[in-house]
Scaffold this motif. Sequence first.
Motif, PDB file in Angstrom:
ATOM      1  N   CYS A 149       0.816  -1.224   0.000  1.00 42.96           N
ATOM      2  CA  CYS A 149       0.000   0.000   0.000  1.00 42.96           C
ATOM      3  C   CYS A 149       0.847   1.271   0.000  1.00 42.96           C
ATOM      4  CB  CYS A 149      -0.915   0.041   1.223  1.00 42.96           C
ATOM      5  SG  CYS A 149      -1.993  -1.369   1.405  1.00 42.96           S
ATOM      6  N   ALA A 150       1.882   1.270   0.817  1.00 45.54           N
ATOM      7  CA  ALA A 150       2.699   2.472   1.006  1.00 45.54           C
ATOM      8  C   ALA A 150       3.470   2.879  -0.242  1.00 45.54           C
ATOM      9  CB  ALA A 150       3.651   2.272   2.175  1.00 45.54           C
ATOM     10  N   ALA A 151       3.586   1.997  -1.222  1.00 47.06           N
ATOM     11  CA  ALA A 151       4.284   2.358  -2.449  1.00 47.06           C
ATOM     12  C   ALA A 151       3.556   3.477  -3.189  1.00 47.06           C
ATOM     13  CB  ALA A 151       4.431   1.141  -3.360  1.00 47.06           C
ATOM     14  N   CYS A 152       2.241   3.502  -3.119  1.00 47.08           N
ATOM     15  CA  CYS A 152       1.440   4.505  -3.830  1.00 47.08           C
ATOM     16  C   CYS A 152       0.686   5.444  -2.892  1.00 47.08           C
ATOM     17  CB  CYS A 152       0.441   3.820  -4.760  1.00 47.08           C
ATOM     18  SG  CYS A 152       1.194   2.722  -5.961  1.00 47.08           S
ATOM     19  N   HIS A 153       0.222   4.899  -1.790  1.00 44.20           N
ATOM     20  CA  HIS A 153      -0.528   5.707  -0.818  1.00 44.20           C
ATOM     21  C   HIS A 153       0.483   6.315   0.145  1.00 44.20           C
ATOM     22  CE1 HIS A 153      -4.550   4.364  -2.034  1.00 44.20           C
ATOM     23  NE2 HIS A 153      -3.973   3.198  -2.280  1.00 44.20           N
ATOM     24  N   THR A 154       0.810   7.571  -0.101  1.00 42.11           N
ATOM     25  CA  THR A 154       1.909   8.221   0.610  1.00 42.11           C
ATOM     26  C   THR A 154       1.686   8.358   2.110  1.00 42.11           C
ATOM     27  OG1 THR A 154       1.010  10.429   0.132  1.00 42.11           O
ATOM     28  CG2 THR A 154       2.589   9.495  -1.460  1.00 42.11           C
ATOM     29  N   LYS A 155       0.452   8.268   2.549  1.00 42.08           N
ATOM     30  CA  LYS A 155       0.158   8.406   3.977  1.00 42.08           C
ATOM     31  C   LYS A 155      -0.536   7.169   4.539  1.00 42.08           C
ATOM     32  CE  LYS A 155       0.209  13.382   3.906  1.00 42.08           C
ATOM     33  NZ  LYS A 155      -0.441  14.626   4.269  1.00 42.08           N
ATOM     34  N   ALA A 156      -0.306   6.033   3.905  1.00 40.65           N
ATOM     35  CA  ALA A 156      -0.949   4.784   4.334  1.00 40.65           C
ATOM     36  C   ALA A 156      -0.604   4.429   5.775  1.00 40.65           C
ATOM     37  CB  ALA A 156      -0.550   3.638   3.407  1.00 40.65           C
ATOM     38  N   ALA A 157       0.631   4.632   6.172  1.00 37.43           N
ATOM     39  CA  ALA A 157       1.047   4.267   7.524  1.00 37.43           C
ATOM     40  C   ALA A 157       0.252   5.014   8.584  1.00 37.43           C
ATOM     41  CB  ALA A 157       2.537   4.511   7.713  1.00 37.43           C
ATOM     42  N   SER A 158      -0.224   6.213   8.247  1.00 40.62           N
ATOM     43  CA  SER A 158      -1.022   6.977   9.209  1.00 40.62           C
ATOM     44  C   SER A 158      -2.517   6.764   9.003  1.00 40.62           C
ATOM     45  CB  SER A 158      -0.673   8.471   9.125  1.00 40.62           C
ATOM     46  OG  SER A 158      -1.055   8.986   7.865  1.00 40.62           O
ATOM     47  N   GLY A 159      -2.888   5.885   8.072  1.00 41.46           N
ATOM     48  CA  GLY A 159      -4.296   5.547   7.888  1.00 41.46           C
ATOM     49  C   GLY A 159      -5.044   6.405   6.889  1.00 41.46           C
ATOM     50  N   SER A 160      -4.342   7.212   6.107  1.00 40.79           N
ATOM     51  CA  SER A 160      -5.001   8.061   5.125  1.00 40.79           C
ATOM     52  C   SER A 160      -4.778   7.489   3.726  1.00 40.79           C
ATOM     53  CB  SER A 160      -4.466   9.495   5.198  1.00 40.79           C
ATOM     54  OG  SER A 160      -5.122  10.293   4.235  1.00 40.79           O
ATOM     55  N   TYR A 161      -5.862   7.307   2.996  1.00 34.21           N
ATOM     56  CA  TYR A 161      -5.811   6.733   1.654  1.00 34.21           C
ATOM     57  C   TYR A 161      -6.510   7.639   0.639  1.00 34.21           C
ATOM     58  CZ  TYR A 161      -4.105   2.621   3.986  1.00 34.21           C
ATOM     59  OH  TYR A 161      -3.331   1.761   4.730  1.00 34.21           O
ATOM     60  N   ARG A 162      -6.509   8.925   0.888  1.00 35.91           N
ATOM     61  CA  ARG A 162      -7.188   9.878   0.004  1.00 35.91           C
ATOM     62  C   ARG A 162      -6.555   9.862  -1.380  1.00 35.91           C
ATOM     63  NH1 ARG A 162      -7.525  14.124   4.736  1.00 35.91           N
ATOM     64  NH2 ARG A 162      -9.656  13.680   5.380  1.00 35.91           N
ATOM     65  N   GLU A 163      -7.392  10.001  -2.384  1.00 36.94           N
ATOM     66  CA  GLU A 163      -6.903   9.986  -3.757  1.00 36.94           C
ATOM     67  C   GLU A 163      -5.868  11.070  -4.016  1.00 36.94           C
ATOM     68  OE1 GLU A 163      -9.870   9.767  -6.828  1.00 36.94           O
ATOM     69  OE2 GLU A 163     -10.736   7.953  -5.970  1.00 36.94           O
ATOM     70  N   ARG A 164      -6.036  12.227  -3.430  1.00 32.20           N
ATOM     71  CA  ARG A 164      -5.091  13.314  -3.692  1.00 32.20           C
ATOM     72  C   ARG A 164      -3.707  13.034  -3.107  1.00 32.20           C
ATOM     73  NH1 ARG A 164      -8.392  15.750   0.375  1.00 32.20           N
ATOM     74  NH2 ARG A 164      -9.770  16.620  -1.149  1.00 32.20           N
ATOM     75  N   GLU A 165      -3.567  12.005  -2.281  1.00 33.60           N
ATOM     76  CA  GLU A 165      -2.272  11.653  -1.692  1.00 33.60           C
ATOM     77  C   GLU A 165      -1.597  10.475  -2.407  1.00 33.60           C
ATOM     78  OE1 GLU A 165      -3.850  12.990   2.728  1.00 33.60           O
ATOM     79  OE2 GLU A 165      -3.638  10.861   2.270  1.00 33.60           O
ATOM     80  N   ILE A 166      -2.207   9.996  -3.484  1.00 31.91           N
ATOM     81  CA  ILE A 166      -1.655   8.851  -4.219  1.00 31.91           C
ATOM     82  C   ILE A 166      -0.599   9.337  -5.210  1.00 31.91           C
ATOM     83  CG2 ILE A 166      -2.154   6.979  -5.832  1.00 31.91           C
ATOM     84  CD1 ILE A 166      -5.011   6.922  -4.636  1.00 31.91           C
TER      85      ILE A 166
END
Length: 178
Positions: free
Chosen positions: A152-169
Amino acid sequence: MKTLLNISVAALILAGGAYLYAEDDYEEHEHRSSSVVAKPMTKQDKTTMALYQKECGACHIAYQPEFLPKRSWDKTMNTLDSHFGTNASLDPADHKTIQNYLATHASRNDRMTGMGGEIAMRISETPNFKREHREVAQKMVTQAEVKSFANCAACHTKAASGSYREREIRIPNYGSWE
């Protein structure tokens, strides 16, 4: 009169933009797995989270427990001796602590996990995940910088903090998700 018209048009554009921005946040919130309102963490919560991050995050992102229902986490924790081809066994006390943490924070929303009677062993098997990733081309996932949907963290820049917003991909070698 022309100035009043220009001000009115500008106000409508700003209001429409604010509405669309708020609607985007609302829709993204609706697609996040957690429906739990954040409460202040106790010292024990912080200790348990640190243990989970240390043990499970040593090999992969420590996935947010809300991504799977309790029965999936129970099955995962009860098969750690053969965890996707690896022996990920824990000492009994740590095992119990982490299993309780996952059970307490697991998804209770079947709309998100939607597996009915089946037990998902991978987050990527859930209908919600499939719906959210249906437009992602396979070549974006299988490239060396990503490897699989499990990363997940490869694309979702804030995955570790639980945020998966499209604008953060940010997809490696492809850029922002639009």
